[in-house]
Write an enzyme that holds these catalytic residues in place. Structure first.
Site, PDB file in Angstrom:
ATOM      1  N   GLU A  95      11.852  21.667  12.654  1.00  0.00           N
ATOM      2  CA  GLU A  95      12.151  20.902  13.579  1.00  0.00           C
ATOM      3  C   GLU A  95      12.890  19.506  13.204  1.00  0.00           C
ATOM      4  OE1 GLU A  95       8.094  20.306  15.479  1.00  0.00           O
ATOM      5  OE2 GLU A  95       7.743  22.251  14.589  1.00  0.00           O
ATOM      6  N   CYS A 108      14.633  12.305  13.238  1.00  0.00           N
ATOM      7  CA  CYS A 108      13.594  12.696  12.437  1.00  0.00           C
ATOM      8  C   CYS A 108      13.735  14.066  12.014  1.00  0.00           C
ATOM      9  CB  CYS A 108      12.232  12.637  13.032  1.00  0.00           C
ATOM     10  SG  CYS A 108      10.824  13.221  12.432  1.00  0.00           S
ATOM     11  N   CYS A 115       3.945  23.223   5.473  1.00  0.00           N
ATOM     12  CA  CYS A 115       3.717  22.203   4.278  1.00  0.00           C
ATOM     13  C   CYS A 115       2.489  22.536   3.891  1.00  0.00           C
ATOM     14  CB  CYS A 115       3.306  20.685   5.083  1.00  0.00           C
ATOM     15  SG  CYS A 115       3.084  19.382   3.993  1.00  0.00           S
ATOM     16  N   CYS A 119      -2.883  17.934   5.791  1.00  0.00           N
ATOM     17  CA  CYS A 119      -3.624  16.820   6.479  1.00  0.00           C
ATOM     18  C   CYS A 119      -4.295  17.539   7.730  1.00  0.00           C
ATOM     19  CB  CYS A 119      -2.566  15.943   6.943  1.00  0.00           C
ATOM     20  SG  CYS A 119      -1.716  15.214   5.398  1.00  0.00           S
ATOM     21  N   CYS A 122      -2.722  17.591  11.233  1.00  0.00           N
ATOM     22  CA  CYS A 122      -1.371  17.882  11.530  1.00  0.00           C
ATOM     23  C   CYS A 122      -1.148  19.243  11.790  1.00  0.00           C
ATOM     24  CB  CYS A 122      -0.688  17.373  10.207  1.00  0.00           C
ATOM     25  SG  CYS A 122       1.010  18.046  10.017  1.00  0.00           S
ATOM     26  N   SER A 197       8.564   9.100   4.430  1.00  0.00           N
ATOM     27  CA  SER A 197       7.156   8.966   4.658  1.00  0.00           C
ATOM     28  C   SER A 197       6.557  10.284   3.863  1.00  0.00           C
ATOM     29  CB  SER A 197       6.924   9.171   5.861  1.00  0.00           C
ATOM     30  OG  SER A 197       5.704   9.344   6.322  1.00  0.00           O
ATOM     31  N   CYS A 338       4.414  16.613  14.812  1.00  0.00           N
ATOM     32  CA  CYS A 338       5.115  17.108  13.998  1.00  0.00           C
ATOM     33  C   CYS A 338       4.740  18.757  13.892  1.00  0.00           C
ATOM     34  CB  CYS A 338       5.541  16.507  12.570  1.00  0.00           C
ATOM     35  SG  CYS A 338       4.585  17.016  11.272  1.00  0.00           S
TER      36      CYS A 338
HETATM   37  S1  SF4 Z   1       1.219  15.028   8.008  1.00  0.00           S
HETATM   38 FE1  SF4 Z   1       2.972  15.632   6.701  1.00  0.00          FE
HETATM   39  S2  SF4 Z   1       1.992  15.834   4.527  1.00  0.00           S
HETATM   40 FE2  SF4 Z   1       0.356  16.099   5.873  1.00  0.00          FE
HETATM   41  S3  SF4 Z   1       0.363  18.228   6.373  1.00  0.00           S
HETATM   42 FE3  SF4 Z   1       1.640  17.411   7.887  1.00  0.00          FE
HETATM   43  S4  SF4 Z   1       3.697  17.649   7.046  1.00  0.00           S
HETATM   44 FE4  SF4 Z   1       2.433  17.785   5.634  1.00  0.00          FE
END
Ligand code: SF4
Length: 354
Positions: A95, A108, A115, A119, A122, A197, A338
Site C-alpha cells: 500500500e 506514505c 511485517c 505490533c 497494527c 519511522s 497501515c
Molecule cells: S506498526 Fe510498523 S513495525 Fe509494527 S507491525 Fe505494523 S508495520 Fe510492522
C-alpha cells in the site's frame, strides 16, 4: 532476463552501460530520465539515441508498482493498493497513500510486504513478513503516486516510510531508495521532508546515525513504560525503552534536527495523565516532538481515546516543555490503518468496502 533499471543508482547505471559497451555518461542520463523527469518508457527518453533506446527496450526494463485499486477519501487523500513482482517474482500487494495539503503532498510508502515485528495494534502484523521490497519497488511507489497526481502537484513533496514493514529490517534496499529520493540529481527531495519511522530497531538506528545522507527519524513509542510497551510491541523485549532511548541519546542529531516520537493513544491503555507524565520523564533530555495519534476503532480490540483524555495528555506534555501535536490519520473512510487494504484483499476478500 532483462535487467531491471528502477532502483539503480547513477553509479550502478553508469557501470551497467559500460558493461553494455555504451559510453558511461549514458548512465546518469537514464538516471535523470527515470527519477527527475519520470520517463519510464524508453521511447520517451529522447535524450538517448534511437539505437540505444531500442537496445535498452530489449535488454532492460523499468517496472513500476502496478495500481490494483484506488481508494479516494473524502479528505482528498488517495490510498493505492499496489501489486509488485510479476514475471520472475511471485506477485504480492502493498500500500501507498497520497495525501495532498495546502502547498505540499505527503506520500506514505511501504518498505516490506507484510511485517514480522508484530505490533499488536497494527493490521500489517497479521500478514507476517511476506518479503522485503527492492530499492526499485520502494522508490517506485513515490514515482507512481507523483505520476498519478501529476496535474495537481504542490511544490513540496514529503515522503514518510510508515506504510507496511519495518524499514530498518530492510536496511540496504530502504537506504538505496532513500539516497535516490534525496539526491538533488534524482528525485531531489529535501532530507527534512523524508521521514523514516521505526518500531525501535536499535542496531538499525545506530547504523542510520553513521550515514552521511539520511532522512529524519521517527520512533514509534506508544507506551510510557516497559510493561506497557512489551504488551503492545513485543520488539520491546529485545530493545527495551532504556536501550532504545540510549541509542537515541547517542544518535548524532544535526543542528535543528529533532526526533519525532509517535504515540498512538489507545483509550484506557496508554492515555492516562500518569502515562503523559512518564512520557515527559522519558523524553526530558531529548530534542523530540511528540505526535499523538488517536486510535481509530477498527478490527482490533482497542477503543478510541476520549477528546478529554487527548487534550489532557497533550496539555501535560506542553506544560513540561515537550512539543506535542495531535495528528488524526487521514483517509479514515478508506481504511487508514497501515496494512488494512492488503489484509482485506489477502485474508478476508469478503469484507465490504463502506
Ligand atoms: S506498526 Fe510498523 S513495525 Fe509494527 S507491525 Fe505494523 S508495520 Fe510492522
Amino acid at each position: 532476463m532483462p535487467v531491471e533499471l528502477l532502483g539503480k543508482s547513477a553509479e550502478e547505471l553508469r557501470a551497467l552501460l559500460v558493461s553494455l559497451g555504451e559510453p558511461a555518461y549514458r548512465g546518469p542520463q537514464i538516471y535523470r530520465a527515470l527519477y527527475t523527469e519520470r520517463r519510464f518508457d524508453f521511447d520517451a527518453m529522447t535524450n538517448l539515441p534511437a539505437a540505444l533506446r531500442s537496445r535498452l527496450a530489449e535488454e532492460t526494463r523499468v517496472t513500476l508498482p502496478r495500481i490494483v485499486r484506488q481508494f479516494p477519501s473524502v479528505d482528498g487523500s488517495i490510498r493505492y493498493l499496489l501489486s509488485i513482482g510479476g514475471e520472475d517474482v511471485k506477485p504480492t500487494q502493498i500500500e501507498a497513500v497520497f495525501m495532498p495539503k495546502e502547498g505540499r503532498q505527503t506520500i506514505c510508502i511501504s518498505t516490506q510486504a507484510g511485517c514480522a515485528v508484530d505490533c499488536h495494534f497494527c493490521l500489517t502484523a497479521q500478514l507476517g513478513l511476506i518479503r522485503n521490497l527492492t530499492a526499485g519497488e520502494i522508490v517506485g511507489q513515490v514515482l507512481v503516486a507523483l505520476e498519478e497526481n501529476r496535474d495537481h502537484l504542490a511544490p513540496q513533496t514529503n515522503v514518510v516510510l510508515m506504510g507496511q514493514g519495518e524499514p530498518l529490517l530492510n536496511y540496504d534496499a530502504t537506504m538505496a531508495a532513500v539516497r535516490i529520493l534525496l539526491d538533488p540529481r534524482g528525485v531531489a527531495l529535501a532530507p527534512r521532508h523524508v521521514t523514516l519511522s521505526t518500531s525501535g530497531i536499535v542496531p538499525g538506528i545506530e547504523r542510520l546515525g553513521q550515514e552521511k545522507i539520511r532522512p529524519g527519524l521517527a520512533i514509534s513509542l506508544n507506551a510510557s513504560n516497559d510493561e506497557q510497551r512489551n504488551a503492545l510491541m513485543p520488539i520491546n523485549r529485545k530493545y527495551p525503552l532504556a536501550v532504545l532511548l540510549d541509542a537515541c541519546r547517542r544518535y548524532p542529531l544535526r543542528p535543528r534536527e529533532y526526533f519525532t516520537m509517535e504515540y498512538v493513544l489507545l483509550g484506557g491503555v496508554n492515555d492516562s495523565p500518569e502515562d503523559a507524565r512518564r512520557v515527559v520523564r522519558l523524553l526530558s533530555h531529548f530534542r523530540a516532538k511528540v505526535n499523538l495519534i488517536p486510535w481509530n476503532p477498527g478490527n482490533l480490540p482497542y477503543r478510541a481515546p476520549t477528546p478529554e483524555s487527548i487534550e489532557a495528555f497533550k496539555s501535560i506534555l506542553l506544560e513540561k516543555g515537550v512539543p506535542a501535536f495531535v495528528r488524526y490519520s487521514r483517509g479514515q473512510d478508506v481504511f487508514a490503518a497501515c496494512g488494512q487494504l492488503a489484509l482485506i484483499e489477502t485474508v478476508s476478500p469478503f469484507v465490504a468496502l463502506q
